[in-house]
Design an enzyme around this catalytic site. Structure first.
Site, PDB file in Angstrom:
ATOM      1  N   LEU A  41       0.807  -1.215   0.000  1.00 37.58           N
ATOM      2  CA  LEU A  41       0.000   0.000   0.000  1.00 37.58           C
ATOM      3  C   LEU A  41       0.841   1.266   0.000  1.00 37.58           C
ATOM      4  CD1 LEU A  41      -2.902  -0.939   2.468  1.00 37.58           C
ATOM      5  CD2 LEU A  41      -2.991  -0.784  -0.032  1.00 37.58           C
ATOM      6  N   PHE A  46       9.197   6.204   8.391  1.00 35.35           N
ATOM      7  CA  PHE A  46       9.356   5.343   9.551  1.00 35.35           C
ATOM      8  C   PHE A  46       8.737   3.958   9.395  1.00 35.35           C
ATOM      9  CE2 PHE A  46       9.274   9.753  11.110  1.00 35.35           C
ATOM     10  CZ  PHE A  46      10.520   9.819  11.716  1.00 35.35           C
ATOM     11  N   THR A  48       6.698   0.777   6.528  1.00 34.98           N
ATOM     12  CA  THR A  48       6.070   0.342   5.283  1.00 34.98           C
ATOM     13  C   THR A  48       4.673  -0.170   5.634  1.00 34.98           C
ATOM     14  OG1 THR A  48       7.091  -1.859   5.523  1.00 34.98           O
ATOM     15  CG2 THR A  48       8.211  -0.254   4.104  1.00 34.98           C
ATOM     16  N   LYS A  64       0.862  -2.162   9.149  1.00 32.98           N
ATOM     17  CA  LYS A  64       1.919  -1.147   9.182  1.00 32.98           C
ATOM     18  C   LYS A  64       3.077  -1.685  10.013  1.00 32.98           C
ATOM     19  CE  LYS A  64       2.734   3.728  10.359  1.00 32.98           C
ATOM     20  NZ  LYS A  64       2.073   5.002  10.774  1.00 32.98           N
ATOM     21  N   ASP A 162       0.665  17.080  12.100  1.00 32.22           N
ATOM     22  CA  ASP A 162       1.175  16.808  10.747  1.00 32.22           C
ATOM     23  C   ASP A 162       0.021  16.424   9.833  1.00 32.22           C
ATOM     24  OD1 ASP A 162       3.180  16.597   8.792  1.00 32.22           O
ATOM     25  OD2 ASP A 162       3.307  14.436   9.080  1.00 32.22           O
TER      26      ASP A 162
END
Length: 242
Positions: A41, A46, A48, A64, A162
């Site tokens: 995806l 930090f 994948t 994740k 963020d």
């Protein structure tokens, strides 16, 4: 010191497969005796992110896998666990990514925190890349869900510092996952001559299988928006009000 030939496809930096770095994932790897990797995806600084089949509950999830050096005392896990424990009835709760499971996984580059989420097929970057203009109703639908999610977070004393397109996740209600993914594209990893070969890196890297622009013509009434990435190192601060 470089260890690999350069890869020019859009993939994570191959040199970050080292001690403290990414976990070397290949298709059909199984994590925690439960999650089989079936697609790619995304990647970030930090982590994948992989499409995985939950062999226990027979569903598709997003897996994740954080870098080893980002896994210890991870604030993202702390915040998701805090939100998971809440019994607050707020309409914005459904517009923040929910943590389904988490576990640690040992590998050649260290110990990695693995987070399991519902599948969100796109992020804001893949939504905007084509430059297609959308109608007012389309924009209003996205904005309303995004604001509800932020209001829920703020009500729990959490500020997302963020909030950018890459951290705004999209999916289509009741749409088959395969309709929005392209076949995998493999970039072979090649070691430089004279470098000692080890198992710190996979045989190949993969680009995202998300099809860019797939939601340009989507029915806006079926779009589901969730705020994601509530960690990522120092990109998020917590502020609690009492």
């Amino acid at each position: 010191m470089r260890r690999f030939e350069r890869i020019y496809d859009v993939v994570e930096p191959v040199e970050e497969y080292r001690r403290g770095g990414y976990y070397p994932v290949c298709l059909h790897d199984v994590f925690n005796n439960r999650y089989e990797v079936i697609g790619k995806l995304a990647f970030g600084q930090f982590s994948t992110v992989w499409l995985a089949s939950d062999l226990k509950l027979h569903r598709i999830v997003a897996l994740k896998i954080l870098k080893s050096n980002a896994s210890k005392d991870n604030k993202e896990l702390e915040i998701y666990r805090r939100l998971s424990d809440l019994t607050v009835d707020h309409p914005g709760k459904n517009h923040v990514l929910q943590l389904l499971d988490h576990f640690m996984h040992d590998g050649p580059n260290g110990t990695h925190l693995c987070l399991v989420f519902p599948v969100m097929l796109f992020d804001g970057n893949s939504m905007t890349v084509t430059g297609i203009r959308h109608g007012v109703e389309y924009v209003e639908t996205i904005s309303k869900q995004l604001l509800l999610g932020l209001d829920f977070l703020h009500g729990q004393g959490i500020i997302h510092c963020d909030l950018q397109p890459a951290n705004i996740m999209f999916s289509v209600v009741s749409a088959p996952t395969d309709d929005f993914l392209q076949p995998p594209k493999f970039s072979p990893v090649r070691w430089l001559e004279g470098v000692e070969v080890d198992d710190s890196v996979p045989r190949y890297l993969m680009a995202t299988q998300r099809l860019r622009g797939s939601l340009d013509d989507a029915d806006y009434s079926k779009l589901l928006v969730k705020i994601g990435d509530l960690g990522g190192g120092n990109m998020l601060r917590q502020k609690f009000f009492y």
